[in-house]
Design an enzyme around this catalytic site. Structure first.
Site, PDB file in Angstrom:
ATOM      1  N   GLN A   1     -10.925  -3.264   4.006  1.00 47.73           N
ATOM      2  CA  GLN A   1     -10.173  -3.754   2.839  1.00 47.73           C
ATOM      3  C   GLN A   1      -9.697  -2.567   2.003  1.00 47.73           C
ATOM      4  OE1 GLN A   1     -12.379  -6.476   0.284  1.00 47.73           O
ATOM      5  NE2 GLN A   1     -10.588  -6.932  -0.992  1.00 47.73           N
TER       6      GLN A   1
ATOM      7  N   HIS B   1      -4.138 -12.453   4.979  1.00 47.41           N
ATOM      8  CA  HIS B   1      -2.982 -11.975   5.744  1.00 47.41           C
ATOM      9  C   HIS B   1      -2.549 -13.090   6.695  1.00 47.41           C
ATOM     10  CE1 HIS B   1      -3.745  -7.565   4.996  1.00 47.41           C
ATOM     11  NE2 HIS B   1      -4.965  -8.018   4.796  1.00 47.41           N
TER      12      HIS B   1
ATOM     13  N   HIS C   1      -7.273 -11.540  -0.684  1.00 46.03           N
ATOM     14  CA  HIS C   1      -5.986 -11.960  -0.104  1.00 46.03           C
ATOM     15  C   HIS C   1      -6.152 -12.316   1.359  1.00 46.03           C
ATOM     16  CE1 HIS C   1      -6.397  -7.608   0.216  1.00 46.03           C
ATOM     17  NE2 HIS C   1      -5.789  -7.703   1.387  1.00 46.03           N
TER      18      HIS C   1
HETATM   19  P1  5GP Z   1      -6.348  -5.074   2.897  1.00 46.12           P
HETATM   20  O1  5GP Z   1      -6.527  -3.726   3.556  1.00 46.12           O
HETATM   21  O2  5GP Z   1      -6.907  -5.004   1.501  1.00 46.12           O
HETATM   22  O3  5GP Z   1      -6.870  -6.225   3.689  1.00 46.12           O
HETATM   23  O4  5GP Z   1      -4.794  -5.340   2.819  1.00 46.12           O
HETATM   24  C1  5GP Z   1      -3.990  -4.863   1.802  1.00 46.12           C
HETATM   25  C2  5GP Z   1      -2.590  -5.118   2.236  1.00 46.12           C
HETATM   26  O5  5GP Z   1      -1.743  -4.882   1.137  1.00 46.12           O
HETATM   27  C3  5GP Z   1      -2.107  -4.187   3.359  1.00 46.12           C
HETATM   28  O6  5GP Z   1      -1.672  -4.957   4.460  1.00 46.12           O
HETATM   29  C4  5GP Z   1      -0.990  -3.385   2.726  1.00 46.12           C
HETATM   30  O7  5GP Z   1       0.068  -3.132   3.612  1.00 46.12           O
HETATM   31  C5  5GP Z   1      -0.575  -4.245   1.565  1.00 46.12           C
HETATM   32  N1  5GP Z   1      -0.057  -3.521   0.416  1.00 46.12           N
HETATM   33  C6  5GP Z   1      -0.564  -2.379  -0.124  1.00 46.12           C
HETATM   34  N2  5GP Z   1       0.166  -2.003  -1.194  1.00 46.12           N
HETATM   35  C7  5GP Z   1       1.144  -2.932  -1.326  1.00 46.12           C
HETATM   36  C8  5GP Z   1       2.219  -3.074  -2.256  1.00 46.12           C
HETATM   37  O8  5GP Z   1       2.433  -2.291  -3.167  1.00 46.12           O
HETATM   38  N3  5GP Z   1       3.033  -4.165  -2.075  1.00 46.12           N
HETATM   39  C9  5GP Z   1       2.838  -5.070  -1.078  1.00 46.12           C
HETATM   40  N4  5GP Z   1       3.691  -6.085  -1.020  1.00 46.12           N
HETATM   41  N5  5GP Z   1       1.846  -4.959  -0.185  1.00 46.12           N
HETATM   42  C10 5GP Z   1       1.002  -3.895  -0.317  1.00 46.12           C
END
Ligand code: 5GP
Length: 146
Positions: A103, A111, A109
């Site tokens: 994460q 996906h 969130h």
């Molecule tokens: P995690 O790693 O927390 O599961 O996923 C975070 C997600 O947020 C990633 O898929 C990354 O590409 C996305 N993300 C990171 N920064 C931004 C941003 O500024 N805008 C958007 N729309 N997505 C983001």
């Protein structure tokens, strides 16, 4: 010694909190009183959408039942729109809890990725073209409305 079973505290300045506050732009797919869905800026496949609750939850451990239900209902809407717009059945639903799981943004969130689990691109690495994201967001939003 760090206790790895303790989760990160909620940071009001995380990137998704800033989106919810209207402080930074994003390509909106859907919004209601409890959730927001938008295009992932570094998609793991074309059409990668994120669904977040309007609750300050770091990960699944924090998520209140009413927001959990609302997030899933929004996920259903988005997934159905992705099936229609991208003309494919297979949509991978993924959700990471904690840095150890990979994460990177500490606001809960989900996906939704129009891809097989075997063909996912690298996680949060390559930034997509903003115009293409805007176009996909529009198509998905229209599919949800209709
Ligand atoms: P995690 O790693 O927390 O599961 O996923 C975070 C997600 O947020 C990633 O898929 C990354 O590409 C996305 N993300 C990171 N920064 C931004 C941003 O500024 N805008 C958007 N729309 N997505 C983001």
């Amino acid at each position: 010694m760090t206790d790895i079973t303790q989760q990160t505290a909620y940071d009001d300045n995380n990137i998704f909190a800033k989106m919810l506050n209207g402080d930074i732009p994003y390509h909106k797919v859907y919004e209601d009183d409890k959730t927001l869905a938008f295009m992932d800026i570094m998609p793991q496949a074309e059409g990668h959408v994120l669904v977040i609750p309007k609750q300050k939850a770091v990960d699944l451990a924090d998520l209140e039942a009413k927001y959990a239900a609302a997030v899933l209902m929004t996920c259903k809407k988005v997934m159905q729109a992705q099936r229609q717009v991208f003309e494919r059945e297979g949509i991978t639903q993924m959700q990471l809890n904690g840095a150890q799981a990979g994460q990177t943004v500490f606001h809960y969130h989900v996906h939704l990725i129009p891809s097989s689990i075997h063909e996912l691109g690298r996680h949060a690495v390559t930034q997509a073209d903003s115009d293409k994201l805007a176009d996909m967001a529009k198509q998905l939003a229209t599919a949800i409305e209709n």
